[in-house]
Structures are given as C-alpha cells and as structure tokens.
Scaffold this active site. Structure first.
Site, PDB file in Angstrom:
ATOM      1  N   CYS A  36      42.408  31.309  38.860  1.00  0.00           N
ATOM      2  CA  CYS A  36      42.046  31.871  40.154  1.00  0.00           C
ATOM      3  C   CYS A  36      42.493  30.838  41.289  1.00  0.00           C
ATOM      4  O   CYS A  36      43.052  30.059  41.095  1.00  0.00           O
ATOM      5  CB  CYS A  36      40.537  31.628  40.222  1.00  0.00           C
ATOM      6  SG  CYS A  36      39.342  32.457  38.764  1.00  0.00           S
ATOM      7  N   CYS A  40      38.661  32.016  45.167  1.00  0.00           N
ATOM      8  CA  CYS A  40      37.766  32.941  44.307  1.00  0.00           C
ATOM      9  C   CYS A  40      36.296  32.794  44.521  1.00  0.00           C
ATOM     10  O   CYS A  40      35.608  31.936  44.413  1.00  0.00           O
ATOM     11  CB  CYS A  40      38.213  32.851  42.865  1.00  0.00           C
ATOM     12  SG  CYS A  40      37.587  34.116  41.935  1.00  0.00           S
ATOM     13  N   CYS A  67      42.718  36.370  37.248  1.00  0.00           N
ATOM     14  CA  CYS A  67      41.455  36.844  37.761  1.00  0.00           C
ATOM     15  C   CYS A  67      41.348  38.230  38.148  1.00  0.00           C
ATOM     16  O   CYS A  67      42.259  38.637  38.894  1.00  0.00           O
ATOM     17  CB  CYS A  67      40.655  35.923  38.481  1.00  0.00           C
ATOM     18  SG  CYS A  67      39.141  36.464  39.138  1.00  0.00           S
TER      19      CYS A  67
END
Length: 185
Positions: A36, A40, A67
């Site tokens: 990520c 995030c 992600c």
C-alpha cells in the site's frame, strides 16, 4: 530484495496516513502479501507484519500485490489474483476466527464488495471455501491422529463441536466418528 522494517518516521507516516510521503515508499503486509501507499485508508497493520520498499516495482519483485483500495503505483490487482490471495490467507490461517469482516479488513475492502467479487470470480463464497479447507484438514487429522472429534474441531478452528459434526456430515456425507470407523476397518 527483502523489505526492511519501518523506521519510526515511516511507521508514523503509515499510522497517520500521510499522503505527502506516498512517493517516497510503499509498505507491504507479510500476512496478506499486499502493499500500500502510506496514505492508504485501509485498516492499520501491526508493525511486525510491515516491510518497507522504495517503490511498487520492488514490492512486486518480492512477491507482493498492489492494494485494490489505494492502487500504489497506479497498478490495479485483478479480481482473480485478489481472490487467490484470500484463498491463500484462509489456507494458512484457517484455525483462526475468520469472518467476512476479518477478510475485508485484511484485504482492504468492505465485506459486501469482497463477498460479491469473490463469489463472482470463484462461484462460491469465502465462507464456503473456509469450511471446505477446515473439513479437509479435519479429514487429514482423522486419518493420521488419534485426537477426539472435539479436539479435531478445535484444531481446525471449529470450536462448537455440534456445528463441526453437522458441517462435516454435510460436506463428507458421514459424521467424523463414522468416518474414523471406516478407516479402521
């Protein structure tokens, strides 16, 4: 290249979801194999499961997937790869208390979206898959151990013995005790 543990600054950036450092590094989560951006909005990981990479390419070279929520590096993970990751997670952690909410948190989604995508790709629900995994493990334990039915249920993450027996019979066609007897004859 193996990722490294986060510095205090990087960990704070992840905890605070600091978007100004999104171009400086990505973080990968060892339990889910997802990486990520620091900003995030997904659930915050445990620091012991976090590895830091300079960029998305290095994280991907190390076997991590982007992600679906924050799309680091502008890369979008396919639904097939995403659901395969969920299966791998359930294969590894089947003994733990895994609910749709737990999966959604681990895989950066809402429970509804995760269930809908998973079923459209796999043709069955995550719960059905987890049940199959647990019963397959129970069959192996019945074949290779002398544990009681109750102990086997606990070993595979099904702590309610009545439910374990009912589910086993539904998926295997016989109760665990009857199955064990067929192995002995």
């Amino acid at each position: 290249m193996l990722g490294r543990t986060p510095t205090e600054f990087e960990w704070q950036a992840i905890q605070m979801r600091t978007s100004s450092v999104d171009r400086e590094f990505v973080y990968a989560i060892t339990t889910t194999k997802i990486f990520c951006k620091p900003s995030c909005p997904s659930c915050k990981p445990d620091v012991e499961h976090v590895r830091i990479y300079k960029n998305s390419d290095l994280a991907m070279e190390s076997g991590y997937y982007p992600c679906k929520r924050c799309k680091p590096g502008g890369i979008k993970l396919s639904n097939q790869d995403w659901t395969n990751q969920m299966n791998a997670y359930m294969d590894q952690y089947y003994q733990e208390h895994i609910t749709l909410r737990v999966l959604a948190d681990e895989f950066h989604s809402s429970p509804y979206h995760l269930q809908r995508v998973y079923k459209s790709v796999k043709g069955y629900t995550p719960t059905e898959y987890l049940q199959k995994v647990r019963i397959q493990r129970a069959v192996e334990l019945l074949k290779h151990t002398y544990l009681s039915v109750e102990e086997i249920g606990h070993q595979v993450g099904l702590h309610n013995t009545s439910y374990f027996i009912t589910l086993f019979k539904k998926l295997v066609g016989t109760t665990p005790k009857q199955y064990k007897k067929t192995l002995e004859s």
